[in-house]
Design a protein around this motif. Sequence first.
Motif, PDB file in Angstrom:
ATOM      1  N   GLU A   1      17.682  43.583  54.929  1.00 22.19           N
ATOM      2  CA  GLU A   1      19.093  43.522  54.574  1.00 22.19           C
ATOM      3  C   GLU A   1      19.966  43.633  55.824  1.00 22.19           C
ATOM      4  N   ARG A   2      19.581  44.506  56.737  1.00 26.29           N
ATOM      5  CA  ARG A   2      20.383  44.698  57.945  1.00 26.29           C
ATOM      6  C   ARG A   2      20.483  43.386  58.743  1.00 26.29           C
TER       7      ARG A   2
ATOM      8  N   THR B   1      22.287  50.815  55.382  1.00 24.96           N
ATOM      9  CA  THR B   1      21.061  50.386  54.694  1.00 24.96           C
ATOM     10  C   THR B   1      19.798  50.896  55.381  1.00 24.96           C
TER      11      THR B   1
ATOM     12  N   ALA C   1      25.246  51.371  51.104  1.00 27.47           N
ATOM     13  CA  ALA C   1      24.981  50.004  51.582  1.00 27.47           C
ATOM     14  C   ALA C   1      25.139  48.996  50.451  1.00 27.47           C
ATOM     15  N   ASP C   2      24.608  49.329  49.270  1.00 22.01           N
ATOM     16  CA  ASP C   2      24.717  48.419  48.127  1.00 22.01           C
ATOM     17  C   ASP C   2      26.170  48.234  47.704  1.00 22.01           C
TER      18      ASP C   2
ATOM     19  N   GLN D   1      21.419  54.222  50.904  1.00 17.00           N
ATOM     20  CA  GLN D   1      21.275  52.896  50.303  1.00 17.00           C
ATOM     21  C   GLN D   1      22.346  52.617  49.255  1.00 17.00           C
TER      22      GLN D   1
END
Length: 851
Positions: free
Chosen positions: A229-230, A224, A194-195, A191
């Motif tokens: 979010e994806r 993520t 991803a962030d 994550q």
Amino acid sequence: MKTPFKAILLLIFLTFLAFSCSRKKDKFINRNFHAVTAEFNALYNGYNALEQGKQTLNDAYFDNYWEVLPIERMQIFEDIVLPGQSKNENFTRAEEKAAKAIQKHSMNIDGKEKNPQMDEAYLLLGKARYFDQRFVPALEALNYILYKYPASDKINQAKVWREKANIRLDNNELAIENLKRLLKQEDIEGQDLADATSILAQAYLNQKIIDTAITQLEIASNATKNNDERGRYRFIQGQLYNKLGYKDSANIAFDKVIELNRKTPRIYMISAYLEKVKNFDFENGNKLEVTELLTELEENRENRPFLDKIYHQIGTYHLQNGSDSLAVAYYNKSLRTDSRDKLLKAKNFETLGDMNFDASVYAEAGEYYDSTMSNLVINSKPYRIIKRKRDNLKDVIYYESVAKVNDSILRLVNLPEAEKLAYFESFVEDLKAKAEAEKEKQEAAERNSGLATVNTIGSQPNRVGPQSQSNTFYFYNPTTVAFGKNEFVKNWGDRTLEDNWRWSSKGISSGGNNNATIDIAASASEEERFDPQFYISKIPSTEKEIDSISKDRNYAYYQLGLIYKEKFKEYELAKGKFQNLLNSNPEERLVLPSKYNLFKIYELLGENDEASIAKDEIIAKYPESRYATILKNPELVTKRDENSPESLYEALYIQHENQEYSDVISKSEDYIKTFDGETMVPKFELLKATATGRLHGYEAYKKAINYLAITYANTPEGKQAQNIESNILPRLINKDFVKASDSINDNYKVIFKFEEPQSEAIASFKETLDTVLKNVRYYKLDTSIDVYNPNTKFILVHGLKNEQVAKTFDQLLTEEDQKKIKAPYFVASSTNYQIIQIHKNLDAYLNIDNN
């Protein structure tokens, strides 16, 4: 024995608690006590408040799918927040909990933090401030983590959040540099990765570097753990590919969103389907597949919240496919869903307006454009574009309405008495049927209201609130509301909600004589309302009334012909209007310009035989006219025509500048008669009004401007006159002279008055005065000639700033020069001279003790 044992245990526990509460001792018990207390008390409650606040933000945020979505769903407000205020109480609570954890559980011993939960507290503090849109304080908290806790396991999160704050502060270059360094130096994954990559993509988007943003979003989508979010990242990828023009790549990204199905919010899946439909290739694609897909989306019960978007896209598909009637049906369906998306509504209305415009149904197009503007941000670029379209339609809508209403009235006038009676008997029958239906509806409402009242009294005798006031408050009683609506329609008719709705002109819209009749019915008494003879008596019967209606109708036809020909290039429509006009026994002033315009239209449409007939008729019947001269000598069209209204106006304007006001007025009147019906007439009227004001004063100017504003209300000159009447004339109405003590900084004029002047005498005196003024020392003086009225002119001396000096002007001259200037003079301040010229009240000024 049991009681003392419990007491001993309690004492031991309290002693342990007292020793462990100290934040100054670096002991195992102290460290763990404060860590556990901070984590499971203040920080736990703080993170709960933060999640509640984020959920509130998400619920309130409305994505604009007409543009590329932002990476993070967060509404940025432009409002200034004062210290101590907050947009969301949950974020305030989260910040307070983080501050409480720091204040009560921080163990800063010898410059080192011994409580391992403090980095978490500062991270919570930074997040709470970030979501509360206080980005500079958020940066302060996050930078403190990087400075004080470099070995923290939250260090990468802190770096990412710091760059999020930098991006919100428009420090995109700094954010890109820091995030690239983070990704290069640290081996982050999951994550955190991803962030970091998603926020880096946002920085690249802000910098308009789209291809790099797509790459970072791909990394974020794979890294993520959050399917919400994806789905969002994949959808944004598709939007960006579309922006670059790569439709195939965009469709692949949208397919990945669709594959997520229920794992991600349904709005992303529906929007992905609709974006794929937008990318459909109408030349090579399978239209049956697209039709089936759209039908399936429409019929799926789970898609009901998104029917506004689905209907709009189905309408767009049918429009592109050439099925206009289906497109209109689906655009209207989309509007009936009562969508929250104002831009979607605006696009529906605009498309319907454009379709009506293309079909030359301009009145309806104007109404759709009005609705479009009501759903757009005022003064935004899209709003200004639609407003420009709407303004172009204003005149055609007005004249179409006049023509339609007056045509309907004239048809009624020409009907035989038996047919008039039959027509209004049918109309009255319709009114009776509607009144009966309304009565039944009212009775049903009364019964339902009575039943509701009984139920309320029987089941909830102590209830308070609006329901308990149904017998007293108007809007809570269905019976009184229904009665009020009926009375409104009876008195005013069916009127739209708009400014000045009471005006009588608002009641006569594009609905022809039916609307006019409904207005008459609304103002009638109960007995008159159902009497056909009442309506027959309202039909104009005098020759004067009928002639007036006919003239207005004919003028509307003429204006419509010109508008369709010149502004919209709708030559068939223009031809029809001019032909209708010539078949309606028009005034003589409209006949010749209408025939000439018809000749030009025939030429443009390639109807050469009709053009030849029209040309021969104009030359034969009107040989002395300007139009006949042009037709006989076509080369005049390409050369400068000295007799054209434009050339004559320019020459007349030069005369106006030379203060030849009497000639300007008389010639303007001649030209207005000569060119009556042409677009230059309002310009001549405005020039005439200005000259009249200069020559005869305020009252004459006011009267002329009022005539122009009413007679030519829909022309630019008429609108200018309306502005003068509303804003300029009220500022000129004051005719009280200013006292010398009130005009200390004013300039003064020495004025020589000449009654019944000869041009030679005026010119000679001015020449002498100019020669004399060259000999005046210390003052730079000059002269001018002003017309006061048809019989009086002034010669003015300018350049004096002292009243006493102006009054003793002759003393400035040498003895020899004084002999040359023997004419009497008076003195006026610039302000008072302006009042004299505006109100032509020189006698009043000379009678007061000013000189």
